[in-house]
Structures are given as structure tokens and as C-alpha cells.
Design a protein around this motif. Sequence first.
Motif, short mmCIF file in Angstrom:
data_model
loop_
_atom_site.label_atom_id
_atom_site.label_comp_id
_atom_site.label_asym_id
_atom_site.label_seq_id
_atom_site.Cartn_x
_atom_site.Cartn_y
_atom_site.Cartn_z
N ILE A 149 43.61 40.99 49.41
CA ILE A 149 42.99 40.38 50.43
C ILE A 149 42.95 41.08 51.80
O ILE A 149 44.52 41.12 52.23
CB ILE A 149 42.87 38.74 50.73
N THR A 150 42.21 41.71 52.45
CA THR A 150 42.57 42.83 53.38
C THR A 150 41.94 42.51 54.68
O THR A 150 40.84 43.38 55.12
CB THR A 150 42.36 44.46 53.04
N ASP A 151 41.87 41.26 55.32
CA ASP A 151 41.11 41.14 56.43
C ASP A 151 41.19 41.89 57.61
O ASP A 151 42.68 42.20 57.78
CB ASP A 151 41.10 39.55 56.89
N LEU A 200 44.48 33.36 40.74
CA LEU A 200 44.36 35.04 40.52
C LEU A 200 45.58 35.35 41.39
O LEU A 200 46.02 34.91 42.65
CB LEU A 200 43.23 35.49 41.24
N ARG A 201 46.19 36.52 40.93
CA ARG A 201 47.43 36.83 41.73
C ARG A 201 46.68 37.77 43.03
O ARG A 201 45.90 38.37 42.85
CB ARG A 201 48.14 38.09 40.72
N ILE A 202 47.48 37.56 44.11
CA ILE A 202 46.89 37.89 45.45
C ILE A 202 48.00 39.20 45.74
O ILE A 202 49.17 38.64 45.81
CB ILE A 202 46.60 37.04 46.58
N LEU A 203 47.61 40.01 46.25
CA LEU A 203 48.50 41.38 46.65
C LEU A 203 48.51 41.33 48.13
O LEU A 203 47.19 41.34 48.70
CB LEU A 203 48.18 42.84 46.22
N ALA A 204 49.64 41.41 48.71
CA ALA A 204 49.67 41.15 50.45
C ALA A 204 48.74 42.39 50.86
O ALA A 204 48.61 43.62 50.23
CB ALA A 204 50.99 41.45 50.94
N GLY A 205 47.97 42.02 51.98
CA GLY A 205 47.06 43.26 52.57
C GLY A 205 46.42 42.84 53.85
O GLY A 205 46.56 41.55 54.24
N ALA A 206 46.16 43.97 54.66
CA ALA A 206 45.16 43.78 55.89
C ALA A 206 44.66 45.20 56.06
O ALA A 206 45.03 46.31 55.57
CB ALA A 206 46.23 43.46 57.01
N HIS A 230 47.55 38.97 55.02
CA HIS A 230 47.62 37.93 54.06
C HIS A 230 48.71 38.16 53.09
O HIS A 230 48.99 39.40 52.59
CB HIS A 230 46.30 37.90 53.07
N LYS A 231 49.74 37.48 52.80
CA LYS A 231 50.95 37.77 52.08
C LYS A 231 50.60 37.56 50.55
O LYS A 231 49.44 37.08 50.25
CB LYS A 231 51.89 36.59 52.26
N SER A 232 51.32 38.03 49.72
CA SER A 232 51.14 38.03 48.46
C SER A 232 51.37 36.54 47.75
O SER A 232 52.23 35.76 48.38
CB SER A 232 52.25 39.01 47.58
N GLY A 233 50.84 36.28 46.58
CA GLY A 233 50.96 35.02 46.23
C GLY A 233 49.85 34.90 44.90
O GLY A 233 49.39 35.59 44.24
#
Length: 292
Positions: A45-47, A60-66, A52-55
Motif C-alpha cells: 500500500i503506497t499512498d 493479506l500480507r501487506i508490504l510497507a510502502g509510500a 503504511h507499515k508492513s503487517g
Amino acid sequence: MYIDMDGVKRLKINLHAHTTDSDGRVSPEEAARIYREAGYDVLAITDHWRWHKSGELSGLRILAGAEYNVGGSDSAAGVYHILGLGCAHEPEIDREEQDPQRILDAIHAANGLAVLAHPAWSLNSVSQAAALRGVEATEIYNTVSDAHESCRPYSGNFVDIAAGQGLIYPLLATDDVHYYDGTDTTCSYIMLACAPDATDTELLQAIREKRFYATQGPEVHLDIVGDEAVARCSPAARITLFTNRVWGRGHSVRGENLTEHRAKLDPTETFIRAEVTDADSRTAWSNTIRLK
């Protein structure tokens, strides 16, 4: 988890997505649900300017991003959109500075992967990219850049001109999803050879090492065997090899249910990559191989 034609386990990943935390049209939880139901293993998630932190969200697995965007809409003044993926903590970036190099440096300081997003959409020149230190990957295809009023999703020309000048990046396909209306959702992704329980650091390293192919569905693999380039793929209607040569004998073939194409390399060729397109006009992109 997907097992490819060679028996390799791969993760299906979208590395560029927006939500209501910036200019996307669904919540982070809903975005995760949509991608989980479409068979994805990981979503970044890259707003815009919102880390957004990983978790995990919605299973669903989320990879940290922006995504950090510099410049407005005038490409003559310089437009840079840079993804920070897998950062261990939020990068320390002053939004007012609008300096792409400082953004890259801050992403690296947070142990993240820095990606130059949609260079064709941004009309980035190779000289602009060459002036930046630390671009670790770029997008060869960006789905939303062909949605609604946009029209520049494919960055192959940028990639090839850059490679001809020695700049060879891992090549991602992403959705950059905003609308969630079928025009930009669950279309373009990478298939990464990595264990499902890999850490974020291991995921990023697998991307840096180009242990993936980018795709909208087909599978593609490119190898150098002796003096030949060998492209193997799932059934395709076209297989094309791209190099620094503007004309190359035998570098493109069309037909039905093609699964392999071999082409003899010319001594003057300095890089090569493969694209395959299937009967449904879906494309897959290999990474670029440096020949010299």
C-alpha cells in the motif's frame, strides 16, 4: 503461491496501490480484500506521502510502502514519483523540499527499496534518471497510466534507451490502483521466486536480484545459452526480444501457442529482454540481461 513451468514457487505481488488514505477510492482493508480474493500473496500500500507499515489486512500480507511525488503536471519542470517499499520505519522526508535525491536517500536510510514509478507517464528522460543516485527498480508497465484520461502505461522505450546507456533496472509491472472500477485493478503484477515466509528484507533482496518476471498473466523466462537468447513462455501469440539494436534478425516471432523462441546474439548487442503476448493480448516482461 504459484508454481511455474520449472517447478519454482512464486509469490503474486502488486507493489503499487492507493487507498482512501490518499487518493484511492477504497479503504486499505477493502483494497487488501480485493487483492486477496484475486489470488495475490502480497500487496504494497503506497499512498501519497502516507507511509503504511508492513503487517496484515483482511487476511493479506501487506508490504510497507509510500509514494513520494515531486513536481506537478508539467514534465518540462521535472515530475518524479518514487516508491519507497519495505522500509523498516517511516522515511524522514520533508515534503516541502521537493528533492527527488533526498527522497531516495531517505528511503535507503530506512532500509527500503527505491523505485522510479511510471517513467513514461511522468515523461522522465534517461538523463533525469541518470542524475539520480539509488534508483533500484522502475516500472515497465503501470496499469492506471492507461485508465480513464491517462494514456502512457508502457515504459519500454525508456527502459531500452536507459539500458543502452548502461542503466539496467529490475522491471516491475504494477497496477498503481486508484479507481477500483475494473480499469486498474488486479491487472499487472510480479511473480517473485521467494519463500512465502520470507522477511521483508528477503523480499526486497529477491527483487533487487531480479528473481521475478512481470506480467498480466503469461509466464516468461529468458536465458543466454551459448551464443543464443532463449525465451520460454506459456502459450503465446508473439514473442519479442528487445536489444540495443534497432533492427535485429529473428528477434520477433508471431503464431499460435508459441512456447519458445531462440535467436542468435549479435556481437554488437549489449543487453536483451523478452516480452510475450498471449491470444488475449495480455503481456509478460522478463528482466533485462546485460550482455556486455
